[in-house]
Design a protein around this motif. Structure first.
Motif, PDB file in Angstrom:
ATOM      1  N   UNK A  63       2.305  15.523  -3.257  1.00  0.00           N
ATOM      2  CA  UNK A  63       2.814  14.752  -2.374  1.00  0.00           C
ATOM      3  C   UNK A  63       2.629  15.395  -0.671  1.00  0.00           C
ATOM      4  N   UNK A  64       2.206  14.560   0.423  1.00  0.00           N
ATOM      5  CA  UNK A  64       1.666  14.905   1.346  1.00  0.00           C
ATOM      6  C   UNK A  64       2.752  14.585   2.623  1.00  0.00           C
ATOM      7  N   UNK A  65       3.320  13.525   2.275  1.00  0.00           N
ATOM      8  CA  UNK A  65       4.253  12.943   3.148  1.00  0.00           C
ATOM      9  C   UNK A  65       4.965  11.740   2.965  1.00  0.00           C
ATOM     10  N   UNK A  66       5.403  10.761   3.734  1.00  0.00           N
ATOM     11  CA  UNK A  66       6.108   9.615   3.397  1.00  0.00           C
ATOM     12  C   UNK A  66       5.298   8.367   4.205  1.00  0.00           C
ATOM     13  N   UNK A  67       4.921   7.600   3.598  1.00  0.00           N
ATOM     14  CA  UNK A  67       4.131   6.416   4.534  1.00  0.00           C
ATOM     15  C   UNK A  67       5.199   5.457   4.986  1.00  0.00           C
ATOM     16  N   UNK A  68       6.185   5.202   4.269  1.00  0.00           N
ATOM     17  CA  UNK A  68       7.162   4.125   4.802  1.00  0.00           C
ATOM     18  C   UNK A  68       8.250   3.898   3.593  1.00  0.00           C
ATOM     19  N   UNK A  69       9.355   3.304   4.153  1.00  0.00           N
ATOM     20  CA  UNK A  69      10.292   2.572   3.512  1.00  0.00           C
ATOM     21  C   UNK A  69      10.355   1.275   3.472  1.00  0.00           C
ATOM     22  N   UNK A  70      10.165   0.451   2.594  1.00  0.00           N
ATOM     23  CA  UNK A  70      10.099  -1.044   2.638  1.00  0.00           C
ATOM     24  C   UNK A  70      11.263  -1.643   1.924  1.00  0.00           C
ATOM     25  N   UNK A  71      11.590  -2.963   2.342  1.00  0.00           N
ATOM     26  CA  UNK A  71      12.722  -3.786   1.637  1.00  0.00           C
ATOM     27  C   UNK A  71      11.991  -5.035   1.311  1.00  0.00           C
ATOM     28  N   UNK A  72      11.853  -5.437  -0.084  1.00  0.00           N
ATOM     29  CA  UNK A  72      11.156  -6.545  -0.597  1.00  0.00           C
ATOM     30  C   UNK A  72      11.924  -7.295  -1.446  1.00  0.00           C
ATOM     31  N   UNK A  73      12.181  -8.506  -1.342  1.00  0.00           N
ATOM     32  CA  UNK A  73      12.765  -9.518  -2.175  1.00  0.00           C
ATOM     33  C   UNK A  73      11.405 -10.155  -3.013  1.00  0.00           C
ATOM     34  N   UNK A  74      11.337  -9.981  -4.358  1.00  0.00           N
ATOM     35  CA  UNK A  74      10.330 -10.575  -5.133  1.00  0.00           C
ATOM     36  C   UNK A  74      10.706 -11.941  -5.379  1.00  0.00           C
ATOM     37  N   UNK A  75       9.646 -12.821  -4.923  1.00  0.00           N
ATOM     38  CA  UNK A  75       9.933 -14.331  -5.181  1.00  0.00           C
ATOM     39  C   UNK A  75      10.068 -14.684  -6.528  1.00  0.00           C
ATOM     40  N   UNK A  76       9.567 -14.034  -7.418  1.00  0.00           N
ATOM     41  CA  UNK A  76       9.386 -14.298  -8.710  1.00  0.00           C
ATOM     42  C   UNK A  76      10.703 -14.479  -9.614  1.00  0.00           C
ATOM     43  N   UNK A  77      11.560 -13.228  -9.082  1.00  0.00           N
ATOM     44  CA  UNK A  77      12.810 -13.186  -9.648  1.00  0.00           C
ATOM     45  C   UNK A  77      13.945 -13.116  -8.716  1.00  0.00           C
ATOM     46  N   UNK A  78      13.751 -12.968  -7.578  1.00  0.00           N
ATOM     47  CA  UNK A  78      14.785 -12.860  -6.430  1.00  0.00           C
ATOM     48  C   UNK A  78      15.514 -11.408  -6.223  1.00  0.00           C
ATOM     49  N   UNK A  79      14.823 -10.359  -6.832  1.00  0.00           N
ATOM     50  CA  UNK A  79      15.498  -9.082  -7.109  1.00  0.00           C
ATOM     51  C   UNK A  79      14.806  -8.440  -5.707  1.00  0.00           C
ATOM     52  N   UNK A  80      15.518  -7.551  -5.065  1.00  0.00           N
ATOM     53  CA  UNK A  80      15.504  -6.996  -3.843  1.00  0.00           C
ATOM     54  C   UNK A  80      15.269  -5.651  -4.359  1.00  0.00           C
ATOM     55  N   UNK A  81      14.103  -5.101  -3.609  1.00  0.00           N
ATOM     56  CA  UNK A  81      13.582  -3.591  -4.095  1.00  0.00           C
ATOM     57  C   UNK A  81      13.420  -2.757  -2.970  1.00  0.00           C
ATOM     58  N   UNK A  82      13.800  -1.756  -2.918  1.00  0.00           N
ATOM     59  CA  UNK A  82      13.850  -0.936  -1.662  1.00  0.00           C
ATOM     60  C   UNK A  82      12.428   0.140  -2.189  1.00  0.00           C
ATOM     61  N   UNK A  83      11.395   0.177  -1.334  1.00  0.00           N
ATOM     62  CA  UNK A  83      10.315   1.053  -2.133  1.00  0.00           C
ATOM     63  C   UNK A  83      10.241   2.179  -0.919  1.00  0.00           C
ATOM     64  N   UNK A  84      10.200   3.407  -1.520  1.00  0.00           N
ATOM     65  CA  UNK A  84       9.847   4.725  -0.624  1.00  0.00           C
ATOM     66  C   UNK A  84       8.455   5.068  -1.084  1.00  0.00           C
ATOM     67  N   UNK A  85       7.587   4.693  -0.188  1.00  0.00           N
ATOM     68  CA  UNK A  85       6.097   4.983  -0.612  1.00  0.00           C
ATOM     69  C   UNK A  85       5.558   6.580   0.165  1.00  0.00           C
ATOM     70  N   UNK A  86       5.168   7.167  -0.760  1.00  0.00           N
ATOM     71  CA  UNK A  86       4.617   8.647  -0.551  1.00  0.00           C
ATOM     72  C   UNK A  86       3.243   8.677  -0.338  1.00  0.00           C
ATOM     73  N   UNK A  87       2.607   9.486   0.428  1.00  0.00           N
ATOM     74  CA  UNK A  87       1.211   9.901   0.303  1.00  0.00           C
ATOM     75  C   UNK A  87       0.906  10.995  -0.553  1.00  0.00           C
ATOM     76  N   UNK A  88      -0.259  11.024  -1.054  1.00  0.00           N
ATOM     77  CA  UNK A  88      -0.607  12.338  -1.934  1.00  0.00           C
ATOM     78  C   UNK A  88      -1.945  12.467  -2.020  1.00  0.00           C
ATOM     79  N   UNK A  89      -2.306  13.652  -2.407  1.00  0.00           N
ATOM     80  CA  UNK A  89      -3.685  14.063  -2.743  1.00  0.00           C
ATOM     81  C   UNK A  89      -4.068  14.331  -4.309  1.00  0.00           C
ATOM     82  N   UNK A  90      -4.928  13.989  -4.905  1.00  0.00           N
ATOM     83  CA  UNK A  90      -4.998  14.228  -6.548  1.00  0.00           C
ATOM     84  C   UNK A  90      -5.385  15.736  -6.720  1.00  0.00           C
ATOM     85  N   UNK A  91      -4.687  15.947  -7.568  1.00  0.00           N
ATOM     86  CA  UNK A  91      -4.991  17.611  -8.291  1.00  0.00           C
ATOM     87  C   UNK A  91      -5.565  17.647  -9.728  1.00  0.00           C
TER      88      UNK A  91
END
Length: 155
Positions: A63-91
Motif C-alpha cells: 500500500x502506498x497511500x489512501x485515494x479516498x473515503x467514499x459513501x455509497x448506497x447501492x440501488x440494488x439493495x439499499x445498503x450503504x457502504x463506506x469504502x476506504x480506497x487505497x493505492x498500491x503497487x504490485x509485488x
C-alpha cells in the motif's frame, strides 16, 4: 429499524497504465471491481486491504497511500457502504493460489478499456476511484488511525 453502514476496503493497483481488477459474479452477472471487501472483526483497514487483494487476485501488494473515503448506497439493495480506497503497487503474483468464491479471476485493464464497459462495473465507484487516483488524489497511510482496543476497553 436499525441502520448500519458496511465498512469496506478497495485497492487501486496500477502497473504501466493498467489496473488490477477483479472479474467476479454479482447477481449472476460477470462484473469488474477493484480488489475489495468487508472489514472483518479485529482487523485494521490496512490489513483488510492487503488480505482482500491477495484473496481475490493472488497478488501481494504494498500500500502506498489512501485515494479516498467514499459513501455509497447501492440501488440494488439499499445498503450503504463506506469504502476506504487505497493505492498500491504490485509485488508478487501467486497464480496457484485459490481465489475467493465467486471470483472469475484477476484482470489488468486500462482506464479506457474499463470506461468502455460501464454495464460491467460493480458500481460507479470502480471508475471514480481510478479517476481520483489518476487525478493525483493521495493521502498518506498515516491518515488511517487503527487502534485495537481490549475487549473491556472503552472507546
Amino acid at each position: 429499524m436499525s441502520w448500519q453502514p458496511h465498512i469496506t476496503v478497495a485497492t487501486i493497483v496500477e502497473d504501466q497504465g493498467r489496473f488490477l481488477l477483479v472479474e467476479e459474479l454479482a447477481a449472476g452477472q460477470a462484473v469488474f471491481n477493484q480488489p475489495a471487501g468487508h472489514l472483518e472483526a479485529d482487523e485494521s483497514l490496512i490489513e483488510a486491504a492487503l488480505r482482500e487483494t491477495l484473496e481475490e487476485t493472488g497478488w501481494e501488494v504494498e500500500l502506498t497511500g489512501v485515494t479516498g473515503i467514499y459513501l455509497y448506497t447501492a440501488p440494488s439493495n439499499g445498503v450503504t457502504y463506506q469504502r476506504v480506497c487505497f493505492a498500491a503497487r504490485p509485488l508478487r503474483h501467486h497464480p496457484e493460489r485459490p481465489l475467493d468464491e465467486g471470483i472469475i479471476g484477476p484482470r489488468w485493464l486500462s482506464r479506457e478499456e474499463l470506461a468502455a464497459q460501464p454495464e460491467r462495473w460493480r458500481s460507479h465507484l470502480v471508475l471514480r476511484c481510478i479517476d481520483d487516483y489518476l487525478a493525483g488524489e493521495s493521502f498518506p497511510l498515516t491518515l488511517i488511525r487503527d487502534h485495537h482496543l481490549p475487549a473491556t476497553g472503552a472507546a
